[in-house]
Scaffold this motif. Structure first.
Motif, PDB file in Angstrom:
ATOM      1  N   HIS A   8       0.868  -1.191   0.000  1.00 25.60           N
ATOM      2  CA  HIS A   8       0.000   0.000   0.000  1.00 25.60           C
ATOM      3  C   HIS A   8       0.896   1.230   0.000  1.00 25.60           C
ATOM      4  O   HIS A   8       1.331   1.697   1.048  1.00 25.60           O
ATOM      5  CB  HIS A   8      -0.924  -0.033   1.225  1.00 25.60           C
ATOM      6  CG  HIS A   8      -1.895   1.106   1.294  1.00 25.60           C
ATOM      7  ND1 HIS A   8      -3.082   1.027   1.984  1.00 25.60           N
ATOM      8  CD2 HIS A   8      -1.876   2.353   0.768  1.00 25.60           C
ATOM      9  CE1 HIS A   8      -3.739   2.167   1.891  1.00 25.60           C
ATOM     10  NE2 HIS A   8      -3.012   2.999   1.159  1.00 25.60           N
ATOM     11  N   HIS A  63       1.434   4.896  -2.366  1.00 17.38           N
ATOM     12  CA  HIS A  63       1.099   5.797  -3.477  1.00 17.38           C
ATOM     13  C   HIS A  63       2.394   6.432  -3.951  1.00 17.38           C
ATOM     14  O   HIS A  63       3.051   7.130  -3.166  1.00 17.38           O
ATOM     15  CB  HIS A  63       0.133   6.887  -3.012  1.00 17.38           C
ATOM     16  CG  HIS A  63      -1.131   6.339  -2.415  1.00 17.38           C
ATOM     17  ND1 HIS A  63      -2.290   6.174  -3.142  1.00 17.38           N
ATOM     18  CD2 HIS A  63      -1.410   5.880  -1.160  1.00 17.38           C
ATOM     19  CE1 HIS A  63      -3.231   5.664  -2.366  1.00 17.38           C
ATOM     20  NE2 HIS A  63      -2.722   5.464  -1.154  1.00 17.38           N
ATOM     21  N   HIS A  72      -9.535   1.441  -1.254  1.00 19.85           N
ATOM     22  CA  HIS A  72      -9.469   2.027   0.072  1.00 19.85           C
ATOM     23  C   HIS A  72     -10.891   1.993   0.643  1.00 19.85           C
ATOM     24  O   HIS A  72     -11.833   2.458  -0.012  1.00 19.85           O
ATOM     25  CB  HIS A  72      -9.022   3.490   0.004  1.00 19.85           C
ATOM     26  CG  HIS A  72      -7.556   3.691  -0.252  1.00 19.85           C
ATOM     27  ND1 HIS A  72      -6.891   3.106  -1.293  1.00 19.85           N
ATOM     28  CD2 HIS A  72      -6.624   4.423   0.423  1.00 19.85           C
ATOM     29  CE1 HIS A  72      -5.616   3.477  -1.260  1.00 19.85           C
ATOM     30  NE2 HIS A  72      -5.423   4.279  -0.225  1.00 19.85           N
TER      31      HIS A  72
HETATM   32 ZN    ZN Z   1      -3.576   4.874   0.609  1.00 17.83          ZN
END
Ligand code: ZN
Ligand code: ADE
Length: 340
Positions: free
Chosen positions: A19, A21, A199
């Protein structure tokens, strides 16, 4: 048998990150460098002034700054440099496999082509595999504050690069943007062969986790903390052994939990939920993966066995082949034996 500190134990254990970004790894130093070469303005006078602005009351306050930062990314080289900086950093932390998000709409909405974004990220990931030994999967995330039509357009743009993308995800402002808004685009994405994640239950209610499961038919939940509000949901997630990609430092910085001592990860492990540790947006939340493991290890007084379970959970929850998973799990068990 050697005994090593928990810090050294966490540093040395081979890890995977599920996880992350890529836009959230944009360190202020690199942001200023890229802004300068693209002749773009950052509304802060220095790196330290920018870092001082990283104080968030909630997810939205963070997202506003995160999207503003991403605005300086323009060329393929910018996306390459961003991704390469992340991979170089986590190689030092003994990360051996990453499954990372990128947010195409953050860039295509500013007139940057999908091709520019994905080619830059992909070539750094390929170089990372060759030169740093880090394997990877790429996840294209739809921005949930935008509409369904925009997500469909993004899906269309991604199709020429389908072989480079393993999954689609759903991120950005959660409350008021339930998974149901994206049911049809997720259905089409699955038909195109993508795995799906979302999410859910970061700030939003347990109901959004149900929707992600039943309507989006997800393979993993990103965050999912709020499942604890619904016992039936917990039972279902345990039965499914549905992975939850938790992000402890992110949860503190975005006020999802009051502090690391209140983090529910240990409680979730005790309930047999398949929880994993991740860094989300490390440039903004004060730490990469090792700092996340160390933070919870110290705050909750976790043992080396518990850390090992969490690391193994991540490999189990990854999209590596069964053979790769087995190899990593044996390696980790051996590491625990040698260092407990
Ligand atoms: Zn996230
Ligand atoms: N985009 C980047 N980080 C995010 C987070 N923690 N939640 C939702 N969207 C995000």
């Amino acid at each position: 048998m050697s005994t090593i500190s928990i810090e050294k134990f966490i540093e040395g254990i081979p890890k995977t990150e599920l996880h992350l970004h890529i836009e959230g790894t944009f360190e202020p130093e690199l942001m200023f460098k890229i802004a300068k070469r693209n002749q773009k303005k950052i509304p802060y006078s220095s790196v330290s002034e920018l870092r001082n602005a990283y104080q968030f009351k909630n997810l939205q306050e963070f997202l506003d700054i995160y999207y503003a930062g991403a605005n300086v990314l323009t060329t393929e080289k910018d996306f390459y440099d961003l991704t390469w900086a992340y991979l170089s950093k986590v190689q030092e932390q003994n990360v051996v496999h990453v499954e990372i998000f990128f947010d195409p709409q953050t860039h295509t909405d500013r007139g940057i082509s999908f091709e520019t974004v994905i080619k830059g990220i992909r070539s750094a990931l390929e170089d990372g595999k060759k030169k740093l030994g880090i394997t990877y999967k790429l996840i294209m995330s739809y921005l949930r504050h935008l509409d369904e039509a925009s997500a469909f357009k993004t899906l269309e743009q991604s199709l020429p690069y389908k072989d480079w993308i393993s999954a689609v995800g759903l991120d950005s402002s959660e409350v008021g943007n339930p998974p149901s808004k994206f049911e049809r685009v997720f259905e089409k994405s699955r038909e195109e062969g993508f795995l799906t994640v979302a999410h859910a239950g970061e700030e939003g209610p347990a109901e959004y986790i149900w929707e992600a499961l039943t309507l989006l038919k997800i393979n993993r939940i990103d965050h999912g903390n709020r499942c604890l509000d619904d016992e039936t949901l917990v039972d279902r997630l345990v039965d499914l052994q549905m992975p939850l990609t938790l992000c402890p430092l992110s949860n503190v910085e975005l006020k999802v939990v009051a502090d690391l001592k209140q983090h529910p990860i240990e409680k979730m492990m005790q309930k047999n939920l398949l929880v994993t540790v991740n860094s989300d947006d490390p440039a903004y939340f004060g730490g990469y993966i090792n700092e996340n493991y160390l933070g919870i290890a110290k705050a909750l007084n976790l043992s080396k066995e518990q850390i090992t379970t969490l690391v193994k959970n991540s490999f189990k929850a990854s999209w590596l082949s069964d053979q790769e998973k087995e190899k990593r799990i044996l390696e980790i068990d051996q590491y625990l034996k040698e260092n407990s």
